[in-house]
Structures are given as C-alpha cells and as structure tokens.
Write an enzyme that holds these catalytic residues in place. Structure first.
Site, mmCIF file in Angstrom:
data_model
loop_
_atom_site.group_PDB
_atom_site.id
_atom_site.type_symbol
_atom_site.label_atom_id
_atom_site.label_comp_id
_atom_site.label_asym_id
_atom_site.label_seq_id
_atom_site.Cartn_x
_atom_site.Cartn_y
_atom_site.Cartn_z
ATOM 1 N N SER B 21 0.553 4.449 -10.016
ATOM 2 C CA SER B 21 1.158 3.775 -8.873
ATOM 3 C C SER B 21 0.189 2.788 -8.212
ATOM 4 O O SER B 21 -0.997 3.081 -8.033
ATOM 5 C CB SER B 21 1.578 4.817 -7.836
ATOM 6 O OG SER B 21 2.095 4.172 -6.696
ATOM 7 N N ASN B 68 -9.930 0.043 -1.971
ATOM 8 C CA ASN B 68 -8.781 -0.763 -1.561
ATOM 9 C C ASN B 68 -8.157 -0.188 -0.309
ATOM 10 O O ASN B 68 -8.136 1.021 -0.100
ATOM 11 C CB ASN B 68 -7.751 -0.862 -2.691
ATOM 12 C CG ASN B 68 -6.774 0.294 -2.707
ATOM 13 O OD1 ASN B 68 -5.794 0.308 -1.944
ATOM 14 N ND2 ASN B 68 -7.029 1.288 -3.544
ATOM 15 N N ASN B 126 3.827 10.824 -3.014
ATOM 16 C CA ASN B 126 2.468 10.546 -2.544
ATOM 17 C C ASN B 126 2.281 11.275 -1.218
ATOM 18 O O ASN B 126 2.871 10.894 -0.213
ATOM 19 C CB ASN B 126 2.278 9.035 -2.376
ATOM 20 C CG ASN B 126 0.875 8.681 -1.920
ATOM 21 O OD1 ASN B 126 -0.008 9.541 -1.863
ATOM 22 N ND2 ASN B 126 0.651 7.421 -1.599
ATOM 23 N N CYS B 129 -0.306 10.461 2.828
ATOM 24 C CA CYS B 129 0.190 9.641 3.935
ATOM 25 C C CYS B 129 -0.060 10.379 5.239
ATOM 26 O O CYS B 129 -0.007 11.611 5.270
ATOM 27 C CB CYS B 129 1.698 9.429 3.810
ATOM 28 S SG CYS B 129 2.192 8.390 2.453
ATOM 29 N N THR B 192 -6.880 8.243 -4.765
ATOM 30 C CA THR B 192 -8.216 7.696 -4.511
ATOM 31 C C THR B 192 -8.987 8.544 -3.490
ATOM 32 O O THR B 192 -8.405 9.254 -2.683
ATOM 33 C CB THR B 192 -8.098 6.267 -3.963
ATOM 34 O OG1 THR B 192 -7.183 6.279 -2.861
ATOM 35 C CG2 THR B 192 -7.587 5.306 -5.014
HETATM 36 C C1 LIG Z 1 -4.897 -1.286 -5.334
HETATM 37 C C2 LIG Z 1 -4.435 0.137 -5.505
HETATM 38 C C3 LIG Z 1 -3.205 0.530 -4.956
HETATM 39 C C4 LIG Z 1 -2.758 1.838 -5.078
HETATM 40 N N1 LIG Z 1 -1.546 2.193 -4.552
HETATM 41 C C5 LIG Z 1 -1.090 3.478 -4.667
HETATM 42 C C6 LIG Z 1 0.184 3.852 -4.146
HETATM 43 O O1 LIG Z 1 0.948 3.032 -3.604
HETATM 44 N N2 LIG Z 1 0.564 5.164 -4.265
HETATM 45 C C7 LIG Z 1 -0.228 6.099 -4.890
HETATM 46 O O2 LIG Z 1 0.163 7.261 -4.982
HETATM 47 N N3 LIG Z 1 -1.430 5.747 -5.428
HETATM 48 C C8 LIG Z 1 -1.881 4.472 -5.325
HETATM 49 N N4 LIG Z 1 -3.104 4.120 -5.871
HETATM 50 C C9 LIG Z 1 -3.928 5.148 -6.546
HETATM 51 C C10 LIG Z 1 -3.797 5.073 -8.075
HETATM 52 O O3 LIG Z 1 -2.476 5.324 -8.492
HETATM 53 C C11 LIG Z 1 -4.761 6.066 -8.758
HETATM 54 O O4 LIG Z 1 -4.447 7.377 -8.330
HETATM 55 C C12 LIG Z 1 -6.216 5.790 -8.411
HETATM 56 O O5 LIG Z 1 -6.461 4.413 -8.364
HETATM 57 C C13 LIG Z 1 -7.197 6.425 -9.391
HETATM 58 O O6 LIG Z 1 -7.001 5.966 -10.713
HETATM 59 P P1 LIG Z 1 -7.865 4.742 -11.355
HETATM 60 O O7 LIG Z 1 -9.305 5.050 -11.137
HETATM 61 O O8 LIG Z 1 -7.450 4.726 -12.791
HETATM 62 O O9 LIG Z 1 -7.449 3.523 -10.627
HETATM 63 C C14 LIG Z 1 -3.563 2.796 -5.764
HETATM 64 C C15 LIG Z 1 -4.777 2.393 -6.328
HETATM 65 C C16 LIG Z 1 -5.224 1.086 -6.211
HETATM 66 C C17 LIG Z 1 -6.533 0.710 -6.824
#
Ligand SMILES: Cc1cc2nc3c(=O)[nH]c(=O)nc-3n(C[C@H](O)[C@H](O)[C@H](O)COP(=O)(O)O)c2cc1C
Ligand SMILES: Cc1cc2nc3c(=O)[nH]c(=O)nc-3n(C[C@H](O)[C@H](O)[C@H](O)COP(=O)(O)OP(=O)(O)OC[C@H]3O[C@@H](n4cnc5c(N)ncnc54)[C@H](O)[C@@H]3O)c2cc1C
Ligand code: FES
Lengths: 253, 303
Positions: B21, B68, B126, B129, B192
């Site tokens: 996501s 982010n 998610n 929040c 994150t």
């Molecule tokens: C720019 C950005 C936006 C994200 N938006 C969401 C979101 O809307 N909902 C959510 O559950 N996780 C969101 N995440 C988290 C990611 O889905 C993921 O859990 C996290 O980035 C770790 O994985 P990665 O290291 O492969 O990015 C976001 C991550 C990034 C970097």
C-alpha cells in the site's frame, strides 16, 4: 517513458564547479520535450533515483547539467566515460510554447539554466524569438553556453551584465516568460508575470506519480505532484510561501 | 516450471509477491512492470472522505531508507469507487483496499461502502491511524482497539480481511493474537517505523510533519524479526513487508514463516522490482531442488 542503462559519453565544464554530462540514451533523447526531466539511478549508490532536467537532447544523447551538492551528484561527477547509469524518462509535463508568440524570455538563476537549452531550440524551431536571460552570483558562476537571438546576463556583484537578479534583467514587451531557479526567484516571477511558466523543484521519491512525495502546494488549495502534473506550472497557480525554499543544497543562484 | 501459487487464508494467489500500500498508487501509476508476475496489489490508503495530506517536505532519504509523511492524501472512497474500482474489475490480479479511519465506526462505514463493489477483492486494514475518540492514540498500539477495529470490518464483509500491523509495539504477538481472534484472515507485518531527521542548516526537522515513516532496506532485519514473531503467535498466514529489494530479501521473510510478501519502496526505484523478485524466488527454488514454494522449508518454532 523508458528505462535504459546508459553510458556516459560526454563531460564538459560550463561554469565554476558546474558540468554537463551526456548519456547515450536514444529512446529517451528522442522522446524528451522542453522542461521534462530524467530520473537517474546509481548502483552502487544512494537508495533513490535523482531527478535532473533535460538540458539538451540530440543525436541519441541526453544531456544534464549539475554541480556536486550531495552524495548522488558527487558520484555522478566522478563517473568515467563509459560508466553506466540507469536513465528513467522522459518524465513530467514541461513548457508549452505558443507558436503565436513573437518573443519568449527564458529566465534562469544559477543551475536553473538546466531546462533552457532544449527549450530554446524548440522555441526557435517554432519560429519564436528567444531572449536568453541568465543570472548567477558572479561572472565565474554564469553558464558559458546559451542559445537564442539575444542574451542578457545578471550577477549579484555586477561582475558581468547588470547588477542584481535575472528577473530585473528581463526586457519589457516579451510575449512569453519561462523561468527556472530558486523558489524565491520564481515567486518574484509570479508577481510580475502571473502567466509565466516556471519549473519548480521538490524532493522526489519515485518521479513517476506513485509516492505523492513531491507535493506542490497550489493557490487554489491542495497539492499537485511535481513529477506528474509538473514540474512546470503557471507561476500564479503555486502557493509560493508554502513551497519549501530552504533546500539547503539549493540549486542556488 | 516451479509452482509459485500461494494459499492465503482461502484466497489463491498466482505468486507470493504483492505490491504494498502507498507504493503502487491505485494500480495505474507504476511504469514498466510485467504484471503477469504480480500476485496482487494493495491500494493507497483510503479514508471515507478526501484528504489533502501533509505539507511538503514529505520525504527525505536516510541511510538505506527513506522517511515519508504523506498524510494519507487521497480522493476519498466515492472517487475510488467511481474512478478506480471499475478498472480493477477487469484486471488479472486481486486488488485489496487499504482502509483508514479515525474511529471504529468509520472503519465499519468504509467497509460497508466498499463491500460488494466490483473490483474490490478484499481489505487490508491499516491500524496505524490515530484514534480520535481516544485522544489520538494509535489503534495499532493497543491490542484491544486493534481487535475492535478488526471486528468492525469483519462484521461488514465476507471478503478477505487482512490487518496491517505496526512495528511500534512492545510485543507484536499480543496484537497479532487479538486481531486473529476477531476474525482476520491474514496479517501484514509490518508498516513503517516512526522516525525523524534533522536538517543542520535550519536546525529543524527535515519533514514538515516533524516525523515520518521509515521504509526501505534500512528496516529489513527489524521487519523480518517482527513478521517472524507475528507468524509464531498466530495460525493465520502472515504477509511479510519491509525493505524487500531482491528475491533473497523476500525469501528471508518466506523462510521466517511468511506465506507471501509485499514489495514497497523498491518499486519507487525500479518499476519492475516485483517481477524481478518473483522470478528470483522461482530461480532460487529451482536451484535448490524444490518444485514448489510449498516445499520451501520454514524456520518457525511455535511460541
Ligand atoms: C510513500 C509511502 C506511502 C505509504 N502509504 C501507506 C498507506 O497508505 N497505507 C499503509 O498501510 N502503508 C503505507 N505505506 C507502508 C508500506 O506499505 C510498507 O508497509 C512499508 O513501506 C515497508 O515496506 P518497504 O520497506 O518495502 O517500503 C507507505 C509507504 C511509503 C514509503
Ligand atoms: C524536476 C527536477 C529537476 C532537477 N533538475 C536538476 C538539474 O538539472 N541540475 C541539478 O543540478 N539539479 C537538479 N535538480 C535537483 C537535484 O535532483 C538534486 O540536487 C539532487 O537530487 C541532489 O542529490 P544528492 O544525492 O547530490 O543530494 P542529497 O542531499 O544527498 O540528496 C538527498 C535526497 O534529497 C533529494 N534532493 C536533494 N536535493 C534536492 C533538490 N534540490 N530537489 C529535489 N530533490 C532533492 C535527493 O533526490 C535525495 O532523495 C532537479 C530536481 C528536480 C525535482
Ligand atoms: S516523486 Fe513520487 S509522486 Fe512525484
């Protein structure tokens, strides 16, 4: 949009500490329009890609212009001819040239010169007279390359051209104004020419419209993506006070 | 031909690699990906109503990672149903909607709006929040609140419900069990990590929001550990997320007990990352003499 592993084929100095790098990337060069950018990936190198305006695109070659301001730019400038980078592009929406214009001022501060040569070439092909206006801190920082029918230079210390900003050096009576440079300079452009087209800079995560990291605050409310709707905007449409102007490595004048 | 199909709590996926996501938009933005390798995607987080998001700067690169603070910018559920779900309905992979809300009722309402909409294959809740009713404390940090959110979503749909866990907890197993007990079909671990970076020129935080979520390779060992802890604690499948760039990274999560993985930040750098990870998993299995992903030995001592 293309992604290609492109060798460095050209490197030349155009101002103090400022270099043009040319990469062999035929599809990208062919497709690039004025004001668009490429997103470069170095491996090994920093995690994210780094965005650069297309400076020139000709004969299968994409050129960018840069100065070392951090890890990625320093690494780009240490590349040897033949070394490869991943070039993703062309990206974003660039300048729209109105073929009905008689004259167009291309106004740049410092590294804001980056999108201007490709734009000047396109404007001249469309039969529009190009007035090149370029400013920098001092004569040694001015870009030695320019393209157009006429040129005006400005330096903060008056060592070349008029003393003061490039904005003040724009002649009266031009039909169109395109500008690129530090955000405060672009805000000054917006005051004088609300309809000017300006190329802004933001941090970018992806460059392709996915991450929403490149938010540009709009006067009408909400945010646009610099990488997709931008990086070129109608000057009066940007909420300048809300756009960070403090990027410390600021591609400065 | 290596068999990469995965059973995720009753849902058959054609492979183990999904798009995370917020890193795949609404599925229309990511360029240059061979989508036949994509097992599924999770949409950018959506709220009931449109959200403008946080002011810039929204991202900053950190060693092997990025912070982010997008602030869940989005068009709201009506626009999602109108503009994107019809596209999803014709795609060859399932699209999960990432649900976000500031109260338990709002999670339920959002689910009810989306349940049965063609193109919506399931939900990823998610829970990172802020809970406005409880003074802005995060749902995901509180096992009871996390369980209640899960129950509110579960009650309004028969589609698969996944719950995305936050790493910002003392014991992820406790939250995982609470969410499992309220009817989640799978868990996604992890979201994150909250982080901060300071600009020494302005002597202010680099992000306008002050803090942001850390993602990318920097969090991978932390995420592998948390996904493993969650997998030990529950019987439902766990989807591993965090810092995956290569097939080897994904295989670490799979061996550590995950049924599938999501790729996030890597897609920003390379639109084709998901396909590369998919192919690399098949190549690893082949060169180690396995015929299917199911045969991959897992390291999962139970709690
Ligand atoms: C720019 C950005 C936006 C994200 N938006 C969401 C979101 O809307 N909902 C959510 O559950 N996780 C969101 N995440 C988290 C990611 O889905 C993921 O859990 C996290 O980035 C770790 O994985 P990665 O290291 O492969 O990015 C976001 C991550 C990034 C970097
Ligand atoms: C559309 C666009 C076009 C650009 N064109 C040019 C150009 O033609 N010539 C040029 O020299 N520079 C240009 N820049 C700025 C250039 O991208 C940054 O200077 C460069 O990314 C800095 O990388 P670094 O690793 O050296 O710096 P670092 O400080 O190590 O970078 C850290 C992070 O911040 C980001 N970042 C840093 N500075 C900027 C910045 N000013 N703008 C956006 N992101 C930044 C990087 O992408 C990276 O994620 C442009 C930026 C954008 C958005
Ligand atoms: S840089 Fe990712 S959306 Fe613009």
């Amino acid at each position: 949009m293309f992604e290609t592993s492109a060798p460095l084929v050209e490197r030349r100095q155009v101002a103090r500490e400022v270099f043009v790098l040319g990469f062999e990337a035929p599809e990208v060069a062919e497709a690039a329009l004025p004001g668009q950018f490429v997103n470069l990936l170095l491996r090994p190198g920093p995690l994210l890609r780094r965005p650069f305006s297309v400076y020139r695109a000709a004969e299968s070659r994409v050129e960018i212009v840069l100065r070392a301001v951090g890890v990625g730019t320093a690494q780009l400038l240490s590349l040897e001819l033949g070394d490869r980078v991943s070039v993703l592009g062309p990206l974003g929406h660039g300048f729209a040239i109105d073929p009905g214009w008689r004259s167009l001022a291309l106004v740049s501060g410092g590294l804001g010169v980056a999108p201007m040569p490709i734009t000047a070439a396109a404007a001249r092909r469309a039969g529009v007279e190009v007035i090149w206006v370029h400013g920098a801190r001092t004569a040694a920082d001015l870009c030695t390359e320019w393209e157009g029918e006429r040129a005006a230079w400005a330096t903060d210390d008056g060592s070349q051209g008029s003393r003061g900003s490039a904005v003040a050096a724009v002649p009266e009576g031009v039909d169109g104004v395109f500008a690129c440079g530090p955000n405060p300079m672009l805000a000054a452009i917006a005051e004088r020419w609300p309809d000017a087209q300006v190329a802004v800079e933001t941090y970018m995560g992806c460059g392709t419209g996915v991450c929403l990291g490149c938010a540009v605050p709009k006067r009408a409310g909400g945010y646009d993506r610099a990488c997709s709707e931008g990086p070129v905007y109608r000057a009066a449409d940007v909420d300048w006070p809300a756009l960070p102007g403090h990027l410390h490595y600021a591609v400065g004048v | 031909m290596i068999e990469l199909e995965v059973d995720l709590g009753g849902l058959r996926l054609k492979g183990p690699v999904l798009a995370a996501s917020g890193t795949f938009g609404y599925g229309t933005e990511v360029p240059l990906l061979d989508r036949s390798k994509l097992a599924g995607m999770v949409s950018k987080g959506i709220f009931l109503r449109p959200r403008t998001g946080t002011p810039p700067a929204r991202i900053v690169e950190t060693p092997s990672g990025m912070l982010n603070a997008i602030g869940l910018q989005g068009p709201g559920v009506d626009a999602l149903i109108r503009d994107y779900a019809p596209l999803w309905a014709s795609w060859a992979f399932p699209v999960f909607v990432n649900l976000n809300a500031e109260s338990i009722e709002e999670y339920g309402e959002l689910t009810a709006r989306l349940d049965g909409v063609p193109g919506v294959a399931g939900f990823e809740v998610n829970i990172s929040c802020p809970n406005v009713d409880q003074g802005g404390m995060y749902f995901g940090n509180d096992p009871v609140a996390a369980g209640r959110v899960t129950a509110a979503v579960r009650r309004r749909t028969k589609l698969p419900v996944w719950v995305k866990l936050t790493p910002m907890v003392t014991d992820i197993g406790v939250v995982a069990r609470s969410v499992e007990a309220e009817g989640a079909d799978a868990l996604c671990a992890v979201n994150t990590f909250v982080g901060m970076s300071i600009d020494l020129n302005s002597r202010r935080p680099r992000l306008a929001n002050r803090t942001g979520g850390l993602s990318g390779p920097a969090i991978r060992p932390l995420a592998v550990h948390l996904a493993h802890q969650a997998a030990r604690a529950v019987r439902i499948p766990v989807v591993g997320v965090g810092g995956i760039v290569s097939a080897e990274d994904a295989l670490e999560f799979l061996v550590a007990g995950c049924a599938a993985v999501q790729v996030g930040t890597a897609t920003f750098i390379d639109g084709g990352a998901i396909a590369r990870v998919h192919d690399g998993i098949a190549a690893y299995l082949a060169s180690n003499g396995f015929e299917s992903l199911e045969e991959l030995p897992r390291y999962l001592p139970r709690d």
